[in-house]
Design a protein around this motif. Structure first.
Motif, PDB file in Angstrom:
ATOM      1  N   TYR A 283       0.499 -12.117   4.875  1.00  0.00           N
ATOM      2  CA  TYR A 283      -0.893 -11.670   4.750  1.00  0.00           C
ATOM      3  C   TYR A 283      -1.460 -12.126   3.413  1.00  0.00           C
ATOM      4  O   TYR A 283      -0.846 -11.914   2.360  1.00  0.00           O
ATOM      5  CB  TYR A 283      -0.983 -10.139   4.802  1.00  0.00           C
ATOM      6  CG  TYR A 283      -0.779  -9.544   6.164  1.00  0.00           C
ATOM      7  CD1 TYR A 283      -1.843  -9.325   7.019  1.00  0.00           C
ATOM      8  CD2 TYR A 283       0.498  -9.190   6.594  1.00  0.00           C
ATOM      9  CE1 TYR A 283      -1.659  -8.772   8.269  1.00  0.00           C
ATOM     10  CE2 TYR A 283       0.697  -8.632   7.845  1.00  0.00           C
ATOM     11  CZ  TYR A 283      -0.382  -8.427   8.674  1.00  0.00           C
ATOM     12  OH  TYR A 283      -0.185  -7.889   9.905  1.00  0.00           O
ATOM     13  N   ASN A 284      -2.621 -12.721   3.442  1.00  0.00           N
ATOM     14  CA  ASN A 284      -3.290 -13.129   2.200  1.00  0.00           C
ATOM     15  C   ASN A 284      -4.181 -11.990   1.715  1.00  0.00           C
ATOM     16  O   ASN A 284      -5.405 -12.090   1.688  1.00  0.00           O
ATOM     17  CB  ASN A 284      -4.117 -14.398   2.439  1.00  0.00           C
ATOM     18  CG  ASN A 284      -4.709 -14.939   1.154  1.00  0.00           C
ATOM     19  OD1 ASN A 284      -4.185 -14.697   0.071  1.00  0.00           O
ATOM     20  ND2 ASN A 284      -5.814 -15.661   1.266  1.00  0.00           N
ATOM     21  N   THR A 285      -3.537 -10.886   1.347  1.00  0.00           N
ATOM     22  CA  THR A 285      -4.275  -9.705   0.918  1.00  0.00           C
ATOM     23  C   THR A 285      -3.381  -8.818   0.059  1.00  0.00           C
ATOM     24  O   THR A 285      -2.162  -8.777   0.262  1.00  0.00           O
ATOM     25  CB  THR A 285      -4.768  -8.890   2.140  1.00  0.00           C
ATOM     26  OG1 THR A 285      -5.352  -7.653   1.685  1.00  0.00           O
ATOM     27  CG2 THR A 285      -3.612  -8.568   3.070  1.00  0.00           C
ATOM     28  N   PRO A 286      -3.963  -8.130  -0.924  1.00  0.00           N
ATOM     29  CA  PRO A 286      -3.173  -7.208  -1.740  1.00  0.00           C
ATOM     30  C   PRO A 286      -2.909  -5.883  -1.026  1.00  0.00           C
ATOM     31  O   PRO A 286      -2.185  -5.034  -1.518  1.00  0.00           O
ATOM     32  CB  PRO A 286      -4.066  -6.983  -2.970  1.00  0.00           C
ATOM     33  CG  PRO A 286      -5.459  -7.154  -2.438  1.00  0.00           C
ATOM     34  CD  PRO A 286      -5.350  -8.239  -1.399  1.00  0.00           C
ATOM     35  N   TYR A 287      -3.490  -5.736   0.158  1.00  0.00           N
ATOM     36  CA  TYR A 287      -3.354  -4.496   0.919  1.00  0.00           C
ATOM     37  C   TYR A 287      -1.890  -4.246   1.273  1.00  0.00           C
ATOM     38  O   TYR A 287      -1.209  -5.137   1.778  1.00  0.00           O
ATOM     39  CB  TYR A 287      -4.196  -4.597   2.194  1.00  0.00           C
ATOM     40  CG  TYR A 287      -4.074  -3.435   3.146  1.00  0.00           C
ATOM     41  CD1 TYR A 287      -4.649  -2.210   2.854  1.00  0.00           C
ATOM     42  CD2 TYR A 287      -3.399  -3.576   4.354  1.00  0.00           C
ATOM     43  CE1 TYR A 287      -4.549  -1.151   3.742  1.00  0.00           C
ATOM     44  CE2 TYR A 287      -3.295  -2.523   5.249  1.00  0.00           C
ATOM     45  CZ  TYR A 287      -3.878  -1.312   4.929  1.00  0.00           C
ATOM     46  OH  TYR A 287      -3.779  -0.258   5.798  1.00  0.00           O
TER      47      TYR A 287
ATOM     48  N   TYR B 220       0.535  -2.514   3.641  1.00  0.00           N
ATOM     49  CA  TYR B 220       0.482  -1.902   4.964  1.00  0.00           C
ATOM     50  C   TYR B 220       1.753  -1.104   5.220  1.00  0.00           C
ATOM     51  O   TYR B 220       2.855  -1.648   5.168  1.00  0.00           O
ATOM     52  CB  TYR B 220       0.336  -2.982   6.029  1.00  0.00           C
ATOM     53  CG  TYR B 220      -0.148  -2.448   7.351  1.00  0.00           C
ATOM     54  CD1 TYR B 220      -1.502  -2.365   7.619  1.00  0.00           C
ATOM     55  CD2 TYR B 220       0.754  -1.996   8.311  1.00  0.00           C
ATOM     56  CE1 TYR B 220      -1.956  -1.862   8.827  1.00  0.00           C
ATOM     57  CE2 TYR B 220       0.311  -1.495   9.517  1.00  0.00           C
ATOM     58  CZ  TYR B 220      -1.048  -1.428   9.774  1.00  0.00           C
ATOM     59  OH  TYR B 220      -1.493  -0.922  10.959  1.00  0.00           O
TER      60      TYR B 220
END
Length: 268
Positions: free
Chosen positions: A189-193, A195
């Motif tokens: 995932y290209n996100t700092p989130y 999960y």
């Protein structure tokens, strides 16, 4: 004076009785039970494990009937259950579990477009996490054993599964002297989130306080004692579920940190 003595006796008796009442924790037969079994074995909380046979709907029935005080469940189901049943989200205890195994290396998620991908556990965390990658090429969802065989035979060159099934496939690939590459699905995932993989749901704030502290102790124990963790798991799993589980793969997954137990509170 007699009334005073009676009050002290009654208060002490009630406190002892309340303290001695175990918290009933339910879970399906997946890695969530590792946390529950260690918690029980090491007495990190006064608890009773309730095996959940079936699916999430079975768990919902136990929650509604009051037969469980807390449950471990995948995060997606937890979001809905917390809202529908007015239960409390008490954090996650697994931060890594779902992986993609490929026969060739990949640079990023777009590389997966050239693979024929097979997977299992439709509707669960592997399915949901994979679909969030927005891969245009539809994967094949099938029975776990069929998915593994299709991948090992080379009919599909990528497979996505949760641990310890990932490690089970890797052990088979090693025996067959086949090349493999493993990628944590969340790392694509290209996100700092961040999960969450699973969730602990509890019926009230008092139960939350007890189990959060116990869960923190559990994940520390698992980190430092993978072999003993597997022994605890094996003993309890056979006792409660009367089924076989790939314990060698579980140990492999924990030691290699592909199955990562870590407590954290997820914030949207």
């Amino acid at each position: 004076m007699k009334r005073y003595i009676f009050t002290i006796f009654f208060t002490a008796f009630f406190s002892l009785f309340a303290h001695g009442t175990p918290i009933k924790i339910g879970s399906l037969s997946n890695p969530n039970v590792v946390v529950a079994f260690v918690m029980k074995e090491k007495n990190y909380a006064e608890m009773q494990f309730v095996p959940v046979m079936g699916d999430v709907s079975t768990m919902v029935g136990l929650m509604k009937s009051g037969k469980v005080d807390a449950v471990f469940v995948n995060y997606e189901a937890a979001q809905k259950l917390a809202k529908d049943l007015n239960w409390v989200y008490a954090g996650s205890s697994i931060s890594k579990a779902v992986h993609i195994i490929t026969t060739e290396p990949i640079k990023d998620k777009t590389d997966l477009e050239r693979f024929n991908i097979v997977g299992s556990f439709r509707g669960g965390s592997p399915d949901i996490l994979f679909r969030k990658l927005n891969i245009k090429k539809e994967p094949l969802f099938t029975d776990l054993n069929i998915a593994v065989q299709l991948f090992l035979k080379g009919e599909y060159n990528a497979i996505f599964l949760p641990e310890p099934h990932v490690s089970n496939v890797i052990l088979k690939m090693k025996k067959l002297n086949k090349n493999y590459y493993v990628y944590d699905i969340l790392s694509l995932y290209n996100t700092p989130y961040r999960y969450p993989i699973n969730a602990l749901l509890v019926k009230d704030l008092e139960t939350q306080k007890i189990l959060v502290e116990a869960t923190k102790k559990v994940v520390e124990f698992i980190e430092n004692n993978p072999e003993e963790t597997v022994k605890i798991f094996n003993k309890n799993f056979k006792n409660y579920f009367n089924m076989e589980f790939p314990s060698a793969a579980l140990e492999e997954a924990i030691k290699n940190k592909r199955l990562k137990f870590e407590y954290f509170e997820h914030k949207e």
